[in-house]
Design a protein around this motif. Structure first.
Motif, PDB file in Angstrom:
ATOM      1  N   SER A 192       0.717  12.367  -9.466  1.00  0.00           N
ATOM      2  CA  SER A 192       0.151  13.744  -9.107  1.00  0.00           C
ATOM      3  C   SER A 192       0.990  14.685  -9.025  1.00  0.00           C
ATOM      4  O   SER A 192       0.619  16.000  -9.291  1.00  0.00           O
ATOM      5  N   SER A 193       2.109  14.705  -8.773  1.00  0.00           N
ATOM      6  CA  SER A 193       3.316  15.709  -8.854  1.00  0.00           C
ATOM      7  C   SER A 193       3.669  16.211 -10.199  1.00  0.00           C
ATOM      8  O   SER A 193       4.616  17.009 -10.280  1.00  0.00           O
ATOM      9  N   LEU A 194       3.511  15.345 -11.209  1.00  0.00           N
ATOM     10  CA  LEU A 194       3.789  15.806 -12.432  1.00  0.00           C
ATOM     11  C   LEU A 194       3.305  17.234 -12.909  1.00  0.00           C
ATOM     12  O   LEU A 194       2.014  17.640 -12.404  1.00  0.00           O
ATOM     13  N   PRO A 195       3.833  17.988 -13.704  1.00  0.00           N
ATOM     14  CA  PRO A 195       3.070  19.192 -14.198  1.00  0.00           C
ATOM     15  C   PRO A 195       2.071  19.100 -14.765  1.00  0.00           C
ATOM     16  O   PRO A 195       1.271  18.144 -15.439  1.00  0.00           O
ATOM     17  N   ASP A 196       1.156  20.270 -14.590  1.00  0.00           N
ATOM     18  CA  ASP A 196      -0.068  20.194 -15.224  1.00  0.00           C
ATOM     19  C   ASP A 196      -0.124  19.846 -16.837  1.00  0.00           C
ATOM     20  O   ASP A 196      -0.832  19.028 -17.216  1.00  0.00           O
ATOM     21  N   GLU A 197       1.003  20.531 -17.403  1.00  0.00           N
ATOM     22  CA  GLU A 197       0.967  20.209 -19.016  1.00  0.00           C
ATOM     23  C   GLU A 197       1.115  18.868 -19.510  1.00  0.00           C
ATOM     24  O   GLU A 197       0.375  18.446 -20.320  1.00  0.00           O
ATOM     25  N   LEU A 198       1.697  18.142 -18.523  1.00  0.00           N
ATOM     26  CA  LEU A 198       2.101  16.661 -18.729  1.00  0.00           C
ATOM     27  C   LEU A 198       0.634  15.997 -18.521  1.00  0.00           C
ATOM     28  O   LEU A 198       0.332  15.075 -19.057  1.00  0.00           O
ATOM     29  N   LEU A 199       0.030  16.122 -17.289  1.00  0.00           N
ATOM     30  CA  LEU A 199      -1.224  15.568 -16.795  1.00  0.00           C
ATOM     31  C   LEU A 199      -2.085  15.990 -18.166  1.00  0.00           C
ATOM     32  O   LEU A 199      -2.944  14.931 -18.404  1.00  0.00           O
ATOM     33  N   HIS A 200      -2.300  16.936 -18.647  1.00  0.00           N
ATOM     34  CA  HIS A 200      -3.331  17.335 -19.404  1.00  0.00           C
ATOM     35  C   HIS A 200      -3.112  16.757 -20.756  1.00  0.00           C
ATOM     36  O   HIS A 200      -4.115  16.345 -21.579  1.00  0.00           O
ATOM     37  N   HIS A 201      -1.802  16.409 -21.220  1.00  0.00           N
ATOM     38  CA  HIS A 201      -1.707  15.849 -22.441  1.00  0.00           C
ATOM     39  C   HIS A 201      -2.006  14.324 -22.185  1.00  0.00           C
ATOM     40  O   HIS A 201      -2.518  13.781 -22.931  1.00  0.00           O
ATOM     41  N   ILE A 202      -1.703  13.683 -21.107  1.00  0.00           N
ATOM     42  CA  ILE A 202      -2.190  12.263 -20.923  1.00  0.00           C
ATOM     43  C   ILE A 202      -3.707  12.134 -20.947  1.00  0.00           C
ATOM     44  O   ILE A 202      -4.061  11.376 -21.479  1.00  0.00           O
ATOM     45  N   GLN A 207       0.830  -1.185  -0.200  1.00  0.00           N
ATOM     46  CA  GLN A 207       0.136   0.010   0.095  1.00  0.00           C
ATOM     47  C   GLN A 207       0.630   1.222   0.135  1.00  0.00           C
ATOM     48  O   GLN A 207       0.700   2.352  -0.904  1.00  0.00           O
ATOM     49  N   SER A 208       1.795   1.073   0.620  1.00  0.00           N
ATOM     50  CA  SER A 208       2.982   2.449   0.628  1.00  0.00           C
ATOM     51  C   SER A 208       3.550   2.542  -0.362  1.00  0.00           C
ATOM     52  O   SER A 208       3.552   3.542  -1.015  1.00  0.00           O
ATOM     53  N   SER A 209       3.906   1.548  -1.489  1.00  0.00           N
ATOM     54  CA  SER A 209       4.487   1.683  -2.634  1.00  0.00           C
ATOM     55  C   SER A 209       3.560   2.218  -3.521  1.00  0.00           C
ATOM     56  O   SER A 209       3.721   3.070  -4.398  1.00  0.00           O
ATOM     57  N   GLN A 210       2.187   1.809  -3.386  1.00  0.00           N
ATOM     58  CA  GLN A 210       1.042   2.281  -4.272  1.00  0.00           C
ATOM     59  C   GLN A 210       0.885   3.697  -4.237  1.00  0.00           C
ATOM     60  O   GLN A 210       0.800   4.574  -5.017  1.00  0.00           O
ATOM     61  N   SER A 211       0.894   4.204  -2.819  1.00  0.00           N
ATOM     62  CA  SER A 211       0.772   5.596  -2.543  1.00  0.00           C
ATOM     63  C   SER A 211       1.891   6.492  -3.112  1.00  0.00           C
ATOM     64  O   SER A 211       1.641   7.455  -3.219  1.00  0.00           O
ATOM     65  N   VAL A 212       3.282   6.179  -2.879  1.00  0.00           N
ATOM     66  CA  VAL A 212       4.055   6.540  -3.416  1.00  0.00           C
ATOM     67  C   VAL A 212       4.093   6.786  -4.983  1.00  0.00           C
ATOM     68  O   VAL A 212       4.345   8.023  -5.488  1.00  0.00           O
ATOM     69  N   ALA A 213       3.839   5.915  -5.579  1.00  0.00           N
ATOM     70  CA  ALA A 213       3.336   5.933  -7.028  1.00  0.00           C
ATOM     71  C   ALA A 213       2.232   6.981  -7.586  1.00  0.00           C
ATOM     72  O   ALA A 213       2.403   7.536  -8.592  1.00  0.00           O
ATOM     73  N   ASP A 214       1.136   6.842  -6.525  1.00  0.00           N
ATOM     74  CA  ASP A 214       0.166   7.579  -7.161  1.00  0.00           C
ATOM     75  C   ASP A 214       0.802   9.099  -6.747  1.00  0.00           C
ATOM     76  O   ASP A 214       0.197  10.246  -7.411  1.00  0.00           O
ATOM     77  N   ASP A 215       1.724   9.355  -5.627  1.00  0.00           N
ATOM     78  CA  ASP A 215       2.043  10.637  -5.390  1.00  0.00           C
ATOM     79  C   ASP A 215       2.840  11.327  -6.538  1.00  0.00           C
ATOM     80  O   ASP A 215       2.993  12.320  -6.842  1.00  0.00           O
ATOM     81  N   ARG A 216       3.726  10.309  -7.234  1.00  0.00           N
ATOM     82  CA  ARG A 216       4.701  10.461  -8.384  1.00  0.00           C
ATOM     83  C   ARG A 216       3.790  11.199  -9.475  1.00  0.00           C
ATOM     84  O   ARG A 216       4.109  12.230 -10.091  1.00  0.00           O
ATOM     85  N   LEU A 238     -10.437  11.858  -7.005  1.00  0.00           N
ATOM     86  CA  LEU A 238      -9.054  11.464  -6.224  1.00  0.00           C
ATOM     87  C   LEU A 238      -8.875  12.283  -5.365  1.00  0.00           C
ATOM     88  O   LEU A 238      -8.444  11.776  -4.202  1.00  0.00           O
ATOM     89  N   SER A 239      -8.411  13.631  -5.606  1.00  0.00           N
ATOM     90  CA  SER A 239      -7.966  14.586  -4.658  1.00  0.00           C
ATOM     91  C   SER A 239      -8.078  15.757  -5.290  1.00  0.00           C
ATOM     92  O   SER A 239      -8.721  16.271  -6.157  1.00  0.00           O
ATOM     93  N   ARG A 240      -7.790  16.975  -4.186  1.00  0.00           N
ATOM     94  CA  ARG A 240      -7.935  18.475  -4.598  1.00  0.00           C
ATOM     95  C   ARG A 240      -7.003  18.836  -5.777  1.00  0.00           C
ATOM     96  O   ARG A 240      -7.288  19.554  -6.826  1.00  0.00           O
ATOM     97  N   ARG A 241      -5.687  18.030  -5.772  1.00  0.00           N
ATOM     98  CA  ARG A 241      -4.849  18.264  -6.839  1.00  0.00           C
ATOM     99  C   ARG A 241      -5.637  18.042  -8.089  1.00  0.00           C
ATOM    100  O   ARG A 241      -5.492  18.408  -9.068  1.00  0.00           O
ATOM    101  N   TRP A 242      -6.289  16.683  -8.217  1.00  0.00           N
ATOM    102  CA  TRP A 242      -6.828  16.238  -9.383  1.00  0.00           C
ATOM    103  C   TRP A 242      -7.923  17.038  -9.727  1.00  0.00           C
ATOM    104  O   TRP A 242      -8.297  17.187 -11.201  1.00  0.00           O
TER     105      TRP A 242
END
Length: 369
Positions: free
Chosen positions: A16-26, A5-14, A41-45
């Motif tokens: 979420s921490s990507l720049p907006d432009e990259l997330l928008h492209h995805i 669960q901790s590893s999954q949480s770290v992956a999710d955080d990674r 998912l969160s306020r960030r999303w």
């Protein structure tokens, strides 16, 4: 288990921490219904969701598998309304597609939102009662690409698109009552690329006028030979012309002095997929026989573009040209292959012969608009 669960949480955080432009492209590769789900998912999303510069609304993707038929249209319209109410970013691309019957005012509202967000690329595929595009879309100076697929849209006779560079119209029916001979093209002063797909020209029109001072590329594709007339072209910067249909189109040219390449393709042996897809009945086959192109009509079309630096005809068109007694022995063409189809590049000898095959007073003479 805790470590997993901790590893999954770290992956999710990674992620979420990507720049907006990259997330928008995805997320730009997903339909809006899936983009909306990420906001849970969160306020960030939620921020990523609300600032998406690419929006794609597709009725069938939204309704797939989980809505009863009687609720689909109303639910989809409500979803788009709610999504756009939460949206607060300018738009690079807005795509909307629905072949279900929607209220015209709802579609106009969605398009008005796109215009208010300075949309640059707009694609619309709709089935609805006849409706006009909202006036704010014509006044939009950010719109560069417009692709419309519908038989129910009425284009304005008074306004054009001031910044538009690329226009594609599919399944349009041109008539004096609705599009008044194509004034929309001349009212787009920056238009560089025009594509008409499966469009029809009313028999009440003498010709469809395509007049554009900056047009560089013109494509007339999938013309069926049923219910369309002639085309008059005035485009001094036109460099590339492409035609694809079942019968040749009579073209009147005023100014195409910059034409570099003309490609004229007819349905036939080079497109077996079309033959398989039509499913012609005996009656259809008979009607199609009445529309079968003659060498004379094809010569008229090829002659209109014979001054281009490079002229190409499809395998079927080349076969028809060879049926003409004046060309059967003199026609010289270099065989080429493109995407599995044969084409022939006509040499200067062939083009000169085609120019003289018809008299100077023939219908291929330049049209004086």
């Amino acid at each position: 288990m805790a470590e997993e669960q901790s590893s999954q949480s770290v992956a999710d955080d990674r992620i979420s921490s990507l720049p907006d432009e990259l997330l928008h492209h995805i997320l730009s590769h997903l339909d809006a219904i899936y983009v909306a789900q990420t906001s849970l998912l969160s306020r960030r999303w939620r921020h990523v969701f609300a600032t998406m510069p690419f929006l794609n609304f597709d009725f069938y993707t939204y309704c797939r598998n989980y809505l009863p038929p009687y609720r689909k249209t109303a639910s989809f319209t409500s979803f788009v309304d709610a999504f756009l109410l939460s949206h607060r970013s300018n738009l690079l691309k807005f795509t909307f597609s629905s072949l279900e019957l929607l209220e015209p005012e709802a579609i106009r509202s969605f398009l008005s939102h796109a215009a208010s967000r300075n949309v640059q690329h707009l694609e619309l595929t709709v089935y609805a009662s006849r409706f006009e595009l909202p006036a704010c879309l014509y006044a939009n100076h950010s719109l560069k690409v417009l692709k419309l697929n519908s038989s129910f849209i009425d284009l304005s006779r008074e306004f054009g698109f001031p910044a538009l560079k690329e226009l594609r119209l599919e399944n349009f029916w041109f008539s004096k009552q609705r599009y008044n001979s194509g004034e929309i093209f001349s009212k787009c002063p920056n238009l560089e690329s025009l594509t008409l797909i499966n469009c029809h020209i009313s028999s009440t029109m003498e010709y469809l006028e395509i007049s554009s001072p900056r047009l560089k590329k013109l494509e007339l594709m999938d013309f069926s030979g049923l219910g369309y007339g002639n085309v008059a072209i005035s485009a001094p910067r036109l460099a590339c012309f492409k035609f694809r249909g079942t019968v040749p189109l009579l073209c009147y040219l005023r100014d195409v002095s910059s034409l570099d390449e003309a490609k004229i393709g007819l349905y036939g042996d080079e497109d077996a997929a079309f033959e398989a897809a039509t499913g012609l009945s005996e009656v259809d086959e008979f009607l199609r026989g009445l529309k079968r192109p003659s060498s004379l009509s094809l010569i008229r079309m090829v002659r209109a573009f014979s001054n281009a630096k490079h002229v190409y005809v499809s395998e079927k068109a080349y076969e028809i040209l060879r049926q003409d007694p004046n060309l059967v022995r003199e026609l010289d063409g270099t065989e080429l292959e493109e995407e599995g189809s044969k084409w022939y590049k006509l040499g200067s000898k062939s083009r000169n012969l085609i120019r003289t095959t018809l008299g100077e007073n023939s219908e291929t003479a330049e049209y004086r608009m």
